[in-house]
Design a protein around this motif. Structure first.
Motif, short mmCIF file in Angstrom:
data_model
loop_
_atom_site.label_atom_id
_atom_site.label_comp_id
_atom_site.label_asym_id
_atom_site.label_seq_id
_atom_site.Cartn_x
_atom_site.Cartn_y
_atom_site.Cartn_z
N HIS A 50 4.23 -4.23 -1.18
CA HIS A 50 5.11 -3.05 -1.89
C HIS A 50 4.93 -2.81 -0.20
O HIS A 50 3.63 -2.80 0.12
CB HIS A 50 4.94 -2.39 -2.76
CG HIS A 50 4.92 -2.48 -4.29
ND1 HIS A 50 6.14 -3.17 -4.87
CD2 HIS A 50 4.29 -3.00 -4.63
CE1 HIS A 50 6.57 -3.30 -5.98
NE2 HIS A 50 5.21 -3.91 -6.09
N ALA A 78 5.53 0.11 -8.24
CA ALA A 78 4.46 0.19 -6.61
C ALA A 78 3.21 0.78 -6.94
O ALA A 78 3.81 2.12 -7.60
CB ALA A 78 5.79 0.65 -5.48
N VAL A 92 7.38 -9.59 -6.36
CA VAL A 92 7.47 -8.46 -7.61
C VAL A 92 8.75 -8.46 -8.61
O VAL A 92 9.64 -9.69 -8.44
CB VAL A 92 8.37 -6.99 -7.16
CG1 VAL A 92 8.98 -6.07 -8.24
CG2 VAL A 92 7.76 -6.61 -5.56
N HIS A 115 4.31 3.44 -1.64
CA HIS A 115 4.39 2.15 -1.53
C HIS A 115 6.36 1.96 -2.14
O HIS A 115 6.65 0.72 -2.70
CB HIS A 115 3.70 1.09 -1.64
CG HIS A 115 2.96 1.45 -0.61
ND1 HIS A 115 1.80 2.05 -0.66
CD2 HIS A 115 2.68 0.44 0.45
CE1 HIS A 115 0.93 1.91 0.62
NE2 HIS A 115 1.81 1.11 0.92
N SER A 116 6.46 2.84 -2.81
CA SER A 116 7.77 2.90 -4.01
C SER A 116 9.15 3.22 -3.43
O SER A 116 8.86 3.71 -2.41
CB SER A 116 7.91 3.65 -5.07
OG SER A 116 8.85 3.27 -5.81
N GLN A 139 8.98 -10.68 -1.81
CA GLN A 139 8.23 -9.37 -2.11
C GLN A 139 7.31 -10.61 -3.85
O GLN A 139 6.31 -9.77 -3.38
CB GLN A 139 8.84 -7.94 -2.36
CG GLN A 139 8.98 -7.83 -1.11
CD GLN A 139 9.85 -7.04 -0.75
OE1 GLN A 139 10.78 -6.50 -0.85
NE2 GLN A 139 9.13 -5.13 -1.52
N SER A 179 10.57 -3.13 -0.26
CA SER A 179 10.39 -2.35 -1.70
C SER A 179 10.62 -0.60 -1.64
O SER A 179 9.93 -0.39 -0.74
CB SER A 179 9.81 -2.59 -2.88
OG SER A 179 8.09 -3.11 -2.02
#
Length: 308
Positions: free
Chosen positions: A134, A216, A275, A220-221, A273, A308
């Motif tokens: 993230h 995240a 995720v 980091h969101s 990433q 992200s």
């Protein structure tokens, strides 16, 4: 009757006490010097000193020209040509040594647009590092947010102005096609993300790395940017925040139409990433600012890396 000048002429000339005229020296050199006026001597002194003064002025001007800085010499050449404070055993070369040039400009066309965006921090030298895939983001300014929906408890769900306007148009178009969206989440502060990340990880006994697969870390969101949102299907609430959302009519409609309104899915299956696949998480990339926010880095292959 005697006159005033009754003394014989010979006696008047020979008698210095009675002679009214000053005697002229017999030396011809002295007579010549006495014949020159006073200002003539001044001109002679100036003529004597003029070459001396002119010579000193010339040397002074030449010395200033030699010591003056050269406008076309690079900073590295100036440093190399300056004399060192240590004693020299031999006479230095009059030709300056040019130091190697090292560029401090690390800007590239790919990250220049991102550097103009105040929400882009991943490319800045002092930005926090990526965490578990993230990338860091700043919070969107509160005065740039617009309410698009309200939760059951009255909590206002907001997006940035451009994203909000585009989403409301998309929602209206979906509704006209018989699809009802359920807005689950929009803009989220770092403080809210801290609670979401740490508290739930404790409840589920998850490590930070495990939790980062589905949420995240704070700061980091994508939700911090005001461009990301979580969408559900109002007719199938059980599919909210689940991969089963991909089977709903709302997801199918988004797959076919979201790009028309500047939205895209952030985390498709097997994303780079690492995720988890999130079919419910969509982000707005429909203007310059949002595009630069999420597409910040360009790898050598020429394709963009999503954030992200």
């Amino acid at each position: 009757m005697p006159t005033q000048n009754d003394i014989p002429i010979a006696q008047r000339v020979s008698d210095p006490q009675r002679s009214p005229q000053k005697q002229v020296p017999a030396n011809p050199v002295v007579r010549s010097l006495q014949a020159v006026p006073w200002w003539g001597y001044g001109l002679a002194v100036l003529a004597f000193l003029s070459p001396i003064v002119s010579t000193r002025i010339w040397f002074a001007l030449n010395a200033n020209a030699t010591n003056a800085p050269q406008a076309n010499v690079s900073p590295s050449e100036k440093v190399a040509s300056e004399p060192k404070s240590e004693p020299q055993t031999e006479r230095p070369s009059p030709i300056p040594t040019v130091a190697p040039f090292i560029s401090t400009n690390t800007a590239t066309p790919a990250n220049k647009a991102a550097s103009d965006n105040p929400d882009v921090v991943a490319n800045e030298p002092d930005s926090p590092p990526d965490l578990f895939g993230h990338h860091p983001y700043k919070e969107a300014p509160a005065n740039q947010l617009r309410t698009i929906s309200r939760a059951s408890d009255g909590y206002e769900i907001k997006l940035r102005e451009a994203a909000a306007k585009s989403y409301l148009s998309m929602e209206a178009a979906a509704k006209a096609d018989g699809v009802d969206f359920a807005v689950i989440s929009g803009f989220r502060t770092i403080a809210e993300q801290q609670q979401l990340f740490f508290e739930i990880s404790k409840q589920r006994n998850q490590t930070p790395a495990q939790r980062a697969k589905v949420s995240a870390p704070p700061g980091h969101s994508e939700h911090h940017t005001g461009y990301a949102m979580d969408i559900g299907d109002a007719s199938v609430p059980s599919a909210n925040l689940s991969t089963s959302f991909e089977k709903t009519a709302a997801f199918q409609w988004l797959q076919s139409n979201a790009a028309k309104y500047g939205f895209e899915m952030s985390f498709p299956p097997n994303n780079s990433q690492g995720v988890m696949y999130e079919p419910w998480h969509w982000r707005f990339v429909g203007d310059d600012d949002s595009l630069a926010t999420f597409y910040k880095k360009q790898p050598r292959s020429g394709s963009f890396i999503k954030k992200s």
